[in-house]
Design an enzyme around this catalytic site. Sequence first.
Site, short mmCIF file in Angstrom:
data_model
loop_
_atom_site.label_atom_id
_atom_site.label_comp_id
_atom_site.label_asym_id
_atom_site.label_seq_id
_atom_site.Cartn_x
_atom_site.Cartn_y
_atom_site.Cartn_z
N LYS A 89 0.81 -1.23 0.00
CA LYS A 89 0.00 0.00 0.00
C LYS A 89 0.84 1.28 0.00
CE LYS A 89 -4.48 -1.52 1.45
NZ LYS A 89 -4.32 -2.93 1.90
N GLU A 111 -9.69 7.07 3.62
CA GLU A 111 -10.61 6.13 4.24
C GLU A 111 -9.81 4.88 4.58
OE1 GLU A 111 -10.00 6.12 1.05
OE2 GLU A 111 -9.70 3.96 0.75
N SER A 377 1.53 -9.85 -1.06
CA SER A 377 1.18 -8.44 -0.89
C SER A 377 1.52 -7.85 0.48
CB SER A 377 -0.30 -8.22 -1.18
OG SER A 377 -1.10 -9.06 -0.37
C1 LIG Z 1 -5.21 -3.91 1.56
C2 LIG Z 1 -4.53 -5.19 1.26
C3 LIG Z 1 -4.94 -6.01 0.19
C4 LIG Z 1 -6.14 -5.72 -0.67
O1 LIG Z 1 -6.09 -4.53 -1.38
P1 LIG Z 1 -5.82 -4.50 -2.96
O2 LIG Z 1 -6.12 -3.11 -3.33
O3 LIG Z 1 -6.75 -5.50 -3.60
O4 LIG Z 1 -4.41 -4.89 -3.18
C5 LIG Z 1 -4.21 -7.17 -0.07
N1 LIG Z 1 -3.14 -7.52 0.67
C6 LIG Z 1 -2.74 -6.76 1.72
C7 LIG Z 1 -1.55 -7.21 2.51
C8 LIG Z 1 -3.40 -5.58 2.05
O5 LIG Z 1 -3.00 -4.84 3.09
#
Ligand SMILES: *Cc1c(COP(=O)(O)O)cnc(C)c1O
Length: 393
Positions: A89, A111, A377
């Site tokens: 993020k 948000e 992610s």
């Molecule tokens: C917020 C988040 C997501 C989901 O958000 P996307 O916009 O779909 O990437 C996925 N993995 C993690 C670790 C997150 O913090």
Amino acid sequence: MSFNINDKGYYGDFGGAYIPEMLYPNVEELRQNYLKIMAEPSFKAEFDYLLKDYVGRPSPLYFAKRLSEKYNTKIYLKREDLNHTGAHKVNNTIGQILMAQRLGKTRIIAETGAGQHGVATATVCALMGMECIVYMGEIDIARQAPNVARMKMLGAEVRPALSGSRTLKDATNEAIRDWINNPVDTHYIIGSVVGPHPYPDMVARFQSVVSEEIKWQLKDKEGREKPDYVIACVGGGSNAAGAFYHYLDDTDVKLVAVEAAGKGIYSGESAATSVLGKEGIIHGSKTLLMQTQDGQITEPYSISAGLDYPGVGPMHANLYTTGRAEFISITDDQAMKAGLELSQLEGIIPAIESSHAFAIFENKKFNPEDIVVINLSGRGDKDLQNYIDYFKL
Ligand SMILES: *Cc1c(COP(=O)(O)O)cnc(C)c1O
């Protein structure tokens, strides 16, 4: 045919800017300037510098040997979990805070649902000495106390959204209301590839550093830029957009998007938007979203707060309806099991969102010579209590 955005702000039939007239000047100011600003050498230099020295990029592309042996295919992990603040993020919030500065803004709003985007926003506001207000549903404030504490520690104000179901979509409504009331000095940092044009495209471009790196990292390791598969979990879709971006129009690279099926796609407690969603408008863009017969947005459910969103960004709605990406839904139980497996095979505890992507190996067969890149992610520190309760560790 391109799977990227067209000059009208649409991915196929999806996207656009469906906004109240009061919001038009803000969104239009951004739309007219974002590409110009992103192309400025000084912007690029500062963005690249902060990604390198502050976020810690490039994130490694790691060959997961034991996981590969177990599933008899070649698996690489793109380590977004190693970024400062623990997920992808921050790539976006760094980009947007620089954008806000160039637009002369002094006040930031955002948000947040689980608080991950709120923390990433509060972090870059502290870095730049900007005022930061994060809207968060009252229910989420209660269930995500550690992230609320982090935002406060970083100097942000967390304002509760008291209407509706008091979760993410209500926090988004409050942020939009704030923006309407403060059009001149405020920039709204949206946390995924959602919202009115140009947000989905701007956020995708900031996150595209992920696939830009995968290309040269894979070339170093395997002698080719293109893997056979790129796999990512999808909430709003920003980490997937970043991992797919430079492969969108390379149709020999197969794209797989993994959604949260919660307690089962048809259980009534799910966030499998592509399967369950119908065309509609949410937060300023036309996309696929979960809704009732008469168009009321359905409350989504997933064990992972980051995937618990009733829509997907317009890029993903188009990837789904055109068949460019394969969409797979993974239940809570499948995701949790895959998270435990990655922890014990590779010594990496993933965020529960990311665990959904890893559950693919129980659900889809790959060839031994396939190169499969999974976007990891985020890291699982924030989810430890959840894992411990679930497995009774
Ligand atoms: C917020 C988040 C997501 C989901 O958000 P996307 O916009 O779909 O990437 C996925 N993995 C993690 C670790 C997150 O913090």
